[in-house]
Design a protein around this motif. Sequence first.
Motif, PDB file in Angstrom:
ATOM      1  N   THR A   4       0.847  -0.928   0.243  1.00 61.44           N
ATOM      2  CA  THR A   4      -0.180  -0.187   0.133  1.00 61.44           C
ATOM      3  C   THR A   4       0.620   1.434  -0.093  1.00 61.44           C
ATOM      4  OG1 THR A   4      -1.738  -1.676   1.507  1.00 61.44           O
ATOM      5  CG2 THR A   4      -1.485   1.421   1.184  1.00 61.44           C
ATOM      6  N   LEU A   5       1.621   1.453   0.943  1.00 59.55           N
ATOM      7  CA  LEU A   5       3.164   2.426   0.892  1.00 59.55           C
ATOM      8  C   LEU A   5       3.210   2.787  -0.732  1.00 59.55           C
ATOM      9  CD1 LEU A   5       4.608   4.250   2.353  1.00 59.55           C
ATOM     10  CD2 LEU A   5       6.382   2.312   2.985  1.00 59.55           C
ATOM     11  N   LEU A   6       3.668   1.885  -1.072  1.00 65.43           N
ATOM     12  CA  LEU A   6       4.229   1.872  -2.696  1.00 65.43           C
ATOM     13  C   LEU A   6       3.241   2.430  -3.843  1.00 65.43           C
ATOM     14  CD1 LEU A   6       5.841  -1.230  -3.284  1.00 65.43           C
ATOM     15  CD2 LEU A   6       7.489   0.702  -2.787  1.00 65.43           C
ATOM     16  N   GLU A   7       2.166   1.958  -3.181  1.00 67.83           N
ATOM     17  CA  GLU A   7       0.817   2.365  -4.609  1.00 67.83           C
ATOM     18  C   GLU A   7       0.972   3.997  -3.749  1.00 67.83           C
ATOM     19  OE1 GLU A   7      -2.543   0.208  -2.999  1.00 67.83           O
ATOM     20  OE2 GLU A   7      -2.400  -1.682  -4.224  1.00 67.83           O
ATOM     21  N   GLU A   8       0.650   4.401  -2.754  1.00 69.45           N
ATOM     22  CA  GLU A   8       0.904   5.748  -2.307  1.00 69.45           C
ATOM     23  C   GLU A   8       1.885   6.572  -2.504  1.00 69.45           C
ATOM     24  OE1 GLU A   8      -1.934   7.024  -0.910  1.00 69.45           O
ATOM     25  OE2 GLU A   8      -2.457   5.316  -1.477  1.00 69.45           O
ATOM     26  N   LEU A   9       2.808   5.788  -2.990  1.00 65.96           N
ATOM     27  CA  LEU A   9       3.827   6.575  -3.754  1.00 65.96           C
ATOM     28  C   LEU A   9       4.265   6.714  -5.319  1.00 65.96           C
ATOM     29  CD1 LEU A   9       6.920   5.037  -1.086  1.00 65.96           C
ATOM     30  CD2 LEU A   9       6.209   7.744  -1.045  1.00 65.96           C
ATOM     31  N   GLY A  10       3.205   6.206  -5.910  1.00 61.48           N
ATOM     32  CA  GLY A  10       2.782   5.986  -7.135  1.00 61.48           C
ATOM     33  C   GLY A  10       3.883   4.960  -7.564  1.00 61.48           C
ATOM     34  N   VAL A  11       4.873   3.925  -7.445  1.00 59.77           N
ATOM     35  CA  VAL A  11       5.695   3.228  -7.419  1.00 59.77           C
ATOM     36  C   VAL A  11       4.949   1.980  -7.854  1.00 59.77           C
ATOM     37  CG1 VAL A  11       7.619   1.634  -6.601  1.00 59.77           C
ATOM     38  CG2 VAL A  11       7.724   3.907  -5.616  1.00 59.77           C
ATOM     39  N   GLN A  12       5.291   2.140  -9.224  1.00 54.94           N
ATOM     40  CA  GLN A  12       5.073   0.334 -10.154  1.00 54.94           C
ATOM     41  C   GLN A  12       5.608  -0.508  -9.612  1.00 54.94           C
ATOM     42  OE1 GLN A  12       2.606   0.520 -12.098  1.00 54.94           O
ATOM     43  NE2 GLN A  12       2.029   2.464 -11.715  1.00 54.94           N
TER      44      GLN A  12
END
Length: 232
Positions: A221-229
Amino acid sequence: MPSALFVVSEKGYWGEECVEPLTTLDDAGFDVTVTTPTGSKPVIDDTSIDPDNPFVGAETAERVEEVHETDERLNDPVPIAEVDADDYDTVVFPGGHGVEWDVNQDRHARSLLRETLEGEDGKALVVCHTLAILAFARDGDGEPLASGRDVTGFPNEWEADIVDENDLLPDGRKLPYWVEDEVEAAGGNWDAEVDQDVSVRVDGDLVTGRGPRSSRAAAETLLEELGVQTST
């Protein structure tokens, strides 16, 4: 390359709650730095690498212990007082009972979280027992960081199954406070979703995870919030 800072306890961190986010961010190409209150090597909670523990299991215990022993970053951390939130895209606070005695009580750790959440671009992931730091840290207006935030974390219902009637842990230490009580008293909107297998909540730049089995989902979820694919 995106960067992440992991704030890890010297008094007993829960292995899975550190290793799952660490390896998840590694796989996403993050440059990871580990910090502890004094700069000494973090100490792992032995219970979290006990293969006979039904909440751990042999596979998780072996994998987590190997990372704990061999990861250069965990073996050579920097002191919290020497790091700057502005140097990282995200700051991760793994849990474990040990944080109640060091990370949650460390003024530099509290400042680090405040600066991350009040900065322009930073995001924070806070897991399990470390949620109590939101009750103790203050924002720029002097209010608890927990105030008005939607969060999850280690629930009283689970804590009651661990401590005895005098709040003593199995290792003999007395639990100084219960996370859920502190966060709610500080105005946090607490929901640990104990009827769900996984509990992760997002409130602005803050991602929170309930405990070990939510730690990978919280990192994703953190990666999603950071916009990381990611490839998954």
